[in-house]
Design a protein around this motif. Structure first.
Motif, PDB file in Angstrom:
ATOM      1  N   SER A 157       0.859  -1.182   0.000  1.00 43.81           N
ATOM      2  CA  SER A 157       0.000   0.000   0.000  1.00 43.81           C
ATOM      3  C   SER A 157       0.898   1.236   0.000  1.00 43.81           C
ATOM      4  CB  SER A 157      -0.925  -0.025   1.210  1.00 43.81           C
ATOM      5  OG  SER A 157      -0.189  -0.256   2.391  1.00 43.81           O
ATOM      6  N   PRO A 158       0.405   2.341  -0.540  1.00 38.22           N
ATOM      7  CA  PRO A 158       1.284   3.508  -0.690  1.00 38.22           C
ATOM      8  C   PRO A 158       1.616   4.183   0.634  1.00 38.22           C
ATOM      9  CG  PRO A 158      -0.940   4.017  -1.443  1.00 38.22           C
ATOM     10  CD  PRO A 158      -0.925   2.558  -1.116  1.00 38.22           C
ATOM     11  N   ILE A 159       2.794   4.779   0.701  1.00 43.53           N
ATOM     12  CA  ILE A 159       3.236   5.490   1.898  1.00 43.53           C
ATOM     13  C   ILE A 159       2.780   6.949   1.824  1.00 43.53           C
ATOM     14  CG2 ILE A 159       5.235   6.065   3.316  1.00 43.53           C
ATOM     15  CD1 ILE A 159       4.799   3.014   2.890  1.00 43.53           C
ATOM     16  N   ILE A 160       2.975   7.542   0.670  1.00 41.45           N
ATOM     17  CA  ILE A 160       2.503   8.916   0.480  1.00 41.45           C
ATOM     18  C   ILE A 160       1.052   8.854   0.016  1.00 41.45           C
ATOM     19  CG2 ILE A 160       2.792  11.044  -0.845  1.00 41.45           C
ATOM     20  CD1 ILE A 160       5.767  10.281  -1.173  1.00 41.45           C
ATOM     21  N   THR A 161       0.199   9.592   0.704  1.00 41.38           N
ATOM     22  CA  THR A 161      -1.222   9.498   0.393  1.00 41.38           C
ATOM     23  C   THR A 161      -1.864  10.877   0.355  1.00 41.38           C
ATOM     24  OG1 THR A 161      -3.334   8.626   1.172  1.00 41.38           O
ATOM     25  CG2 THR A 161      -1.687   9.073   2.844  1.00 41.38           C
ATOM     26  N   ALA A 162      -2.888  10.981  -0.461  1.00 40.20           N
ATOM     27  CA  ALA A 162      -3.618  12.238  -0.525  1.00 40.20           C
ATOM     28  C   ALA A 162      -4.901  12.167   0.298  1.00 40.20           C
ATOM     29  CB  ALA A 162      -3.943  12.584  -1.974  1.00 40.20           C
ATOM     30  N   GLN A 173       2.960  16.107   6.854  1.00 40.39           N
ATOM     31  CA  GLN A 173       2.813  16.598   5.492  1.00 40.39           C
ATOM     32  C   GLN A 173       4.079  16.282   4.680  1.00 40.39           C
ATOM     33  OE1 GLN A 173       1.538  20.680   5.220  1.00 40.39           O
ATOM     34  NE2 GLN A 173       1.596  20.674   2.974  1.00 40.39           N
ATOM     35  N   VAL A 174       3.866  15.905   3.436  1.00 42.21           N
ATOM     36  CA  VAL A 174       4.968  15.614   2.510  1.00 42.21           C
ATOM     37  C   VAL A 174       4.903  16.634   1.384  1.00 42.21           C
ATOM     38  CG1 VAL A 174       5.887  13.953   0.853  1.00 42.21           C
ATOM     39  CG2 VAL A 174       4.917  13.148   3.012  1.00 42.21           C
ATOM     40  N   PHE A 197       2.846  16.365  -6.145  1.00 36.09           N
ATOM     41  CA  PHE A 197       1.728  15.525  -6.583  1.00 36.09           C
ATOM     42  C   PHE A 197       0.516  16.349  -7.026  1.00 36.09           C
ATOM     43  CE2 PHE A 197       4.191  12.802  -3.649  1.00 36.09           C
ATOM     44  CZ  PHE A 197       4.510  11.788  -4.538  1.00 36.09           C
ATOM     45  N   THR A 201      -0.331  16.323   0.265  1.00 38.30           N
ATOM     46  CA  THR A 201      -0.131  14.898   0.566  1.00 38.30           C
ATOM     47  C   THR A 201       0.500  14.714   1.941  1.00 38.30           C
ATOM     48  OG1 THR A 201       1.994  15.006  -0.588  1.00 38.30           O
ATOM     49  CG2 THR A 201       0.133  14.107  -1.829  1.00 38.30           C
ATOM     50  N   LEU A 203       1.949  11.414   4.968  1.00 36.48           N
ATOM     51  CA  LEU A 203       2.392  10.029   5.160  1.00 36.48           C
ATOM     52  C   LEU A 203       1.236   9.208   5.701  1.00 36.48           C
ATOM     53  CD1 LEU A 203       5.943  10.614   6.703  1.00 36.48           C
ATOM     54  CD2 LEU A 203       5.351   9.937   4.363  1.00 36.48           C
TER      55      LEU A 203
END
Lengths: 472, 472
Positions: A157-162, A173-174, A197, A201, A203
């Protein structure tokens, strides 16, 4: 000459043969007639004793081989005369790779864990942290092996998420935005169309929602990756960065889920007892005298399966009989740690899987009980959540059957004011060929705490991330 | 009745027994006399055929069971009459879990990968992505099993970091600062003492440096986790978030390292051929006709071990004989993809491990060749780096022996103007009991590309993160 790892050398029985070992000096004791060097290479908690005849080596060189030095020693394998070891090496040649000054931070034995945290890069060379890290590896291997053998697919599953999954806690926040030149719109809101992105986004706090996408396609998946909470919690139980295991399975019901949880956690603990004997014995001796007994106790007990409503009754009975608790426990309340511990450690004296919690205290995606639910569920009021409660550490697993009805799920999302626009892809699983499914989450470091007997979560991960700490 | 997974049901031979399968409808073909439902549950690329006598079921219900619907089917296991399948189910009862409207995005076959990327949550239900994800799982399992069996410990290097490892590419900033109220010091610099970690932090680009801390304590470790590059690269080869495998081992030299690299990658490919036969056959047929042959080719070849200096000679010979390249290749140049491909695909026709690169084109931590290095190293000018070059994809592994001399390493760091203050913990490994060691990095998605024959890296990870894309 090919190096033999210490873990293997200690098992050799062909006395008289020549072996080479390499590693770091734990202790070096000298006398006129003989030097003893205890050598460790991280492959095992045990050292191998290298016996050196000082008359055969340069005295200055020998003197410099102090604790922490790295050497290669070749010699004859002999049966050991000392207690507690079966094998030692009569040294014939020595090579020094790296000496170690007296400012070596792990010089002394018995340093506090707090002290050692400042030298997290060097504490790995100590007995305790070597043991913890080898067990950590083994628990990861147990997890992968269990799921592989049971037909689950490892799903990244993704680490960076919106999207903010459960709204669980604050997020990091990334961004790649230039903070010195933040563009804003007419209303003064920061514009994110120029961020990496194209939107704001953060974490991830959980891979579950994406895990459900995997499970409703591949049948059974598990995630095992880092998750993040930006909570300002300076406690022995919280990390800002920690690893989570989140299996998710299609076509299971509450009983299947509880069976999976119990079987899985027992498998991990059995693996530890079978694969980490030396390390566990060390920890049992030095850190927690009840450790091995407690681990065995888990294997021997059938977990109690307790509906929340019954749990509340037991607690209220205890209160009526004079048991004092700090926090109230009426039906509808979230149980406090003291309540969970009472049930697990005093009342049942074994692990408890608590189920069918009041809807209001659980997440939006849990399946709402109906008339046919059983298990002490109250139709429309409780959800098919399951918390696995362990002695000493409390909740080790949190899971649930998921609500598969698009209608009910949407109603829940609306009632909780969760922004729907971020959830379109999640709802699609209920829209297109929805299926019963469920899963759980296990905080990996919580498991390591339980299996090692360590007390502080910062001591079971190599380089802990906590408020004001991101060293190494 | 207990569900049987399709992968298991297809292996059953006790014809006449009753089985239950659950899954998603791939196709539903109707005729007057009989309905055929091809059911898939993600456990295998193969469907099981459910044969339905329409006279026994509600016609309206049957009509609604379209592609994408989720059902449970119970019936008698019979030998199949159709080609390409051995087993089917004569349906006795059907339960519908979830219907699927005609707006189901995976309705049609043969959609473009680009189209499917918009529905990454649903593409997982297709043959191609099911196959890719099962292979992805298997490659992860191969990696963990290989290292476990070889005495490596899985080591979790941190994701959030305050140091920029190799200075490799741009990094994502991680912050909890209120961007609407950024405090600055007198010089106008943003203050980070009130940020979560009390300093500026970012997402890791590599776990290697921390991995070295692990290896110089535990002997042999590997990391396997997400890494991040904030490069604005919109190519089929780049992801902003990808998974890296980074083993690191104490007491190895260049030969050991090359042996490890070759043995490891062959193990993974052998695992794929042994465990993913059905999925590979599908991909070989539908995606890349040369796939299986190419994978077998890797197993059968001894990798060429080629010093950079010799590689340059071969390339210059080719140029002298009239071979044209777009980019120059003088000693000291970084090889371009066309050069690597010439060596691997045309000249040697097998994988190449290139070694002993000019110092200037490699990272600061690589061991500098001396008079005794051998392998075509030039004393003081080349470093013990190793790139494993594969047909079609180029560099699949990059590794090196690390410089273990504190003096040489410090000189390199100074020469490259790497800020020393961030590196104190790394240098400590050279200061206290330094040891020879080395390791490599494998981009996990590059491996999956190679093993699946897929062309775009966005199609081998569930939810790709790329510039302007962080959906799901």
């Amino acid at each position: 000459m090919k190096r033999t790892k210490v873990v293997d050398a200690l098992k050799l029985t062909d006395f008289g043969s020549t072996v080479n070992v390499k590693g770091w000096v734990r202790t070096h004791r000298s006398s006129k007639a003989v030097d003893f060097i205890a050598l460790n290479d991280g492959s095992t908690i045990k050292n191998i004793q290298v016996v050196v005849d000082p008359s055969k080596f340069d005295a200055e060189m020998l003197k410099q081989i102090t604790t922490g030095s790295c050497i290669s020693a070749t010699g004859v394998l002999v049966e050991s005369q000392g207690a507690g070891q079966t094998v030692e090496i009569q040294c014939e040649s020595l090579e020094v790779y790296g000496l170690c000054g007296s400012d070596y931070p792990m010089q002394k034995k018995g340093q506090s864990f707090e002290y050692m945290r400042q030298y997290a890069h060097m504490r790995l060379r100590t007995n305790t942290f070597g043991a913890v890290m080898r067990i950590r590896h083994n628990m990861a291997m147990a997890i992968h092996t269990y799921f592989h053998e049971h037909g689950f697919f490892y799903f990244h599953s993704p680490i960076i998420t919106a999207s903010d999954c459960e709204g669980a806690g604050q997020m990091f926040q990334v961004t790649t935005k230039n903070l010195y030149d933040l563009k804003k719109d007419e209303d003064g809101k920061i514009k994110y169309d120029d961020d990496f992105f194209g939107k704001q986004t953060s974490l991830t706090v959980s891979g579950q929602l994406e895990g459900e996408l995997g499970a409703t396609a591949l049948g059974a998946i598990y995630t095992f990756g880092p998750t993040f909470r930006a909570e300002n919690s300076n406690t022995p139980r919280h990390l800002a960065e920690f690893w989570m295991v989140e299996p998710e399975v299609a076509f299971i019901d509450l009983t299947d889920l509880m069976d999976l949880e119990e079987d899985f956690i027992k498998y991990c603990i059995r693996w530890a007892l079978e694969h980490c004997q030396d390390d566990l014995e060390f920890l049992n001796k030095m850190i927690d005298k009840g450790l091995i007994e407690r681990l065995k106790g888990i294997l021997e007990s059938d977990f109690v399966r307790l509906p929340y409503t019954e749990g509340i009754k037991i607690l209220q009975d205890a209160i009526a009989k004079g048991r004092k608790f700090e926090f109230p426990c009426e039906w509808g309340d979230d149980l406090a740690s003291e309540h969970e511990r009472y049930l697990v450690e005093e009342y049942f004296k074994k692990p408890v899987i608590m189920t069918n919690y009041p809807k209001a205290i659980k997440a939006f995606y849990m399946k709402i009980d109906d008339e046919e639910s059983g298990f002490g569920g109250k139709s429309g009021q409780t959800v098919q959540g399951t918390d696995v409660l362990f002695p000493q550490i409390g909740e080790i697993i949190g899971g649930s059957v998921r609500e598969e009805s698009l209608e009910k799920l949407t109603a829940e999302i609306n009632e909780r004011h969760i922004p729907m626009k971020d959830m379109w892809w999640y709802l699609d699983t209920r829209k297109y060929g929805t299926c019963p499914h469920g899963g759980f989450g296990l905080g990996f470091e919580r498991l390591i705490l339980f299996v090692t007997g360590m007390q502080n979560i910062r001591d079971v991960i190599p380089f802990p991330r906590t408020p004001k700490t991101a060293e190494f």
